[in-house]
Design a protein around this motif. Sequence first.
Motif, short mmCIF file in Angstrom:
data_model
loop_
_atom_site.label_atom_id
_atom_site.label_comp_id
_atom_site.label_asym_id
_atom_site.label_seq_id
_atom_site.Cartn_x
_atom_site.Cartn_y
_atom_site.Cartn_z
N GLN A 242 0.82 -1.19 0.00
CA GLN A 242 0.00 0.00 0.00
C GLN A 242 0.87 1.26 0.00
N TYR A 243 1.91 1.24 0.81
CA TYR A 243 2.82 2.38 0.91
C TYR A 243 3.47 2.67 -0.45
N THR A 245 2.60 1.61 -3.59
CA THR A 245 1.68 1.95 -4.67
C THR A 245 1.00 3.30 -4.43
N LEU A 246 0.77 3.65 -3.16
CA LEU A 246 0.20 4.96 -2.86
C LEU A 246 1.19 6.06 -3.19
N SER A 250 0.34 8.51 -6.19
CA SER A 250 0.23 9.93 -5.87
C SER A 250 1.19 10.76 -6.71
N LEU A 402 -8.93 11.55 -1.16
CA LEU A 402 -8.37 10.28 -1.63
C LEU A 402 -9.09 9.81 -2.88
N SER A 460 -8.33 4.70 0.77
CA SER A 460 -7.85 4.26 -0.54
C SER A 460 -7.09 2.94 -0.48
N ALA A 461 -7.00 2.31 0.70
CA ALA A 461 -6.27 1.05 0.86
C ALA A 461 -7.21 -0.12 0.62
N TYR A 476 -3.09 0.43 -3.14
CA TYR A 476 -3.76 1.69 -3.47
C TYR A 476 -4.78 1.46 -4.58
#
Length: 531
Positions: A242-243, A245-246, A250, A402, A460-461, A476
């Motif tokens: 998640q970290y 891809t976010l 972003s 988000l 968004s996760a 994400y």
Amino acid sequence: MSGHITEIVIFTTLFVLVSGMGFVASRWRRADNLASLHEWGLGGRSFGAWITWFLVGGDLYTAYTFVAVPALLFGAGAMGFFAVPYTVIVYPMVLLILIRLWSVSHVHGFVTPADFVRARFGSPSLALLVAITGIVATMPYIALQLVGIEAVLKTMGVSGDLPLIIAFAILAAYTYQSGLRAPALIAFVKDILIYVVILVAIIYIPARLGGWGSIFDAAQAKFDATPAPGDGILLNANNQLQYVTLALGSALALFLYPHSVTGVLASRNRDVIKRNMAALPAYSLLLGLIALLGYMAIAAGVTPIGRDVNTVVPQLFDRMFPDWFAGVAFAAVGIGALVPAAIMSIAAANLFTRNIYREYLRPDATDAQEASVSKVTSLVVKVGAVLFILLIDPQFSIDLQLIGGVIILQTLPSITLGLFSRWFHRAGLIAGWVAGMSAGMLLLYNIANPAIDHAHFGGSAFPLEKLGLDTKMTIYAGFLALIVNLAVAALGTWIARTAKVPDGPDATRPEDYYADANDPRIRDLEVTGST
């Protein structure tokens, strides 16, 4: 409120001073005629390296960032640092993209990203989708600037909605009068204030809290006591994907937002953009320091006002700083909302004027009529932003930001890839947009957040277990939606070309993407403003 008189006086004085600068900005670098989008909406396309640095930096690093990033660290820990790597990788990623967009836009007089899409793919329908996407993604973002001001007002004991309404009424007035010149001038004061406040905070507050070791120990102790498995000062196996891809998603989305493009198109030449892409990472250092305020708030024993975690930073300032400097810090947050809100409303208004009003309602509109419509639309956009905050739960409006990132990512194939290739067929791009947007909304609908009592659209996760995978990892949602978009766009392009469906004409030429200032191909923008 009686205990916050000094803070309120300093906050109000600085806010009024900066608002006054917004009104006189129309006389700064004054043009012969502001009655065109190139002057009112893009500042005459004449900003140099320093002005552009403050303008774009003030546009991207907003009041919402000032309070929300530390609030995320306060609530979830290391996950909140995603904002730092994405603002580090974004500038080298977008350097080649932005200089190409600047060149082709100056050759053809484009004001919005949708203008470029209209010319590149010969499709008014695709341009309309890009314009609507930009407006929809920007509206809640403007509203979220109010979140920062609202958090400051709550901390100072100022209740009611009237102060927020007055603040945005003043913003609307000087934006209407001065256009992009207003946030460009105010950005100098905003950025200087924020740098001063943060540099003082990272030295003064840790000294009062026993040093950085004590701060991190307090943060770890808080997360150890919470049941949430993803919380902590380090990432874990469940939130690492998640970290990543976010952060990547972003970064891909940041310069697709219309307000980001507006600041870039206002630059004087390609060299200004190159210098800024090299210098803007300085803000990333600032952002990393801002994020650490969340851990400081934990160590200081700060608790949110009600359920509004966005109040933790203002409360930290109120608790740790002398009253006079707390007032300066609150003003930095409040003024930090003015610059991005002004640019965002201008960008959204330009999209409506160029790609809806002129394309479908008044094809023969003059430059002056365009500017007039855009001014009025910018007022309407600000009213809509205020209504977002007044009528919708602020916590839900934060979730909308988000959602906005997922939405704006769906314009990447048309804008970013379109700057380098005409391989995609316009029908394929439209099909990809529909598929990506639908997938994104479906994924977001299936994300719950029990902490804020949201069964749907709770962040968004997206849990991969909902795709039938045996894992607790999340990803994400915007990243998955973009993959769907690209896959459908490629398939749609192949089908359209196989069926020999006519494609739209390309109004651009290869050499247009390399033009620079004083190039004879660049139009006299004060005379010609059409796409």
